[in-house]
Design an enzyme around this catalytic site. Structure first.
Site, short mmCIF file in Angstrom:
data_model
loop_
_atom_site.label_atom_id
_atom_site.label_comp_id
_atom_site.label_asym_id
_atom_site.label_seq_id
_atom_site.Cartn_x
_atom_site.Cartn_y
_atom_site.Cartn_z
N ASN A 166 0.80 -1.23 0.00
CA ASN A 166 0.00 0.00 0.00
C ASN A 166 0.83 1.28 0.00
O ASN A 166 0.29 2.37 0.05
CB ASN A 166 -0.98 0.00 1.17
CG ASN A 166 -0.28 -0.02 2.52
OD1 ASN A 166 0.85 -0.46 2.63
ND2 ASN A 166 -0.96 0.44 3.55
N CYS A 167 2.13 1.16 -0.12
CA CYS A 167 3.03 2.32 -0.14
C CYS A 167 2.96 2.99 -1.52
O CYS A 167 3.07 2.32 -2.56
CB CYS A 167 4.45 1.85 0.15
SG CYS A 167 5.74 3.06 -0.18
#
Length: 117
Positions: free
Chosen positions: A10-11
């Site tokens: 999710n970065c």
């Protein structure tokens, strides 16, 4: 060459790097070190190649949330222990190219190292 990207899915930076790799048809395996963990031996190898100062992301939310006494007087041993305990402190992505590592995402560096352009 087998390429492994280390990070968390999710970065935002990981997402940009994945889009770049896929857009340039560079194959890679993804290792989510939040879900799959990160062993001390691998981290030691990374530290030998690029240094803990490159790997430790002092701007990360996780690092900034640490107590002041945990952040001060960092040594290689202390930094490695923090990164093993909190892998989200590791600058993302780490692209393992075998003999060398790329830490962080810079399109021009990726182009030079991965496509020869």
């Amino acid at each position: 060459m087998t390429i492994t990207m280390y990070g968390i899915p999710n970065c935002d930076t990981i997402k940009k790097a994945r889009v770049w790799l896929e857009g340039h048809k560079v194959g890679y395996a993804f290792h989510d070190y939040r879900a799959q963990g990160l062993d001390a031996k691998r981290l030691d190898g990374w530290v030998e190649k690029v240094g803990w100062e490159i790997l430790l992301n002092k701007a990360s939310t996780t690092f900034r949330a640490l107590a002041d006494d945990e952040k001060k007087d960092l040594t290689p041993k202390k930094a490695k222990a923090l990164m093993l305990q909190h892998p989200t402190m590791i600058k993302r992505p780490v692209l393992d190219l075998g003999e060398r590592l790329l830490v962080g995402f810079k399109p021009d560096i990726y182009a030079q190292e991965l496509t020869g352009r």
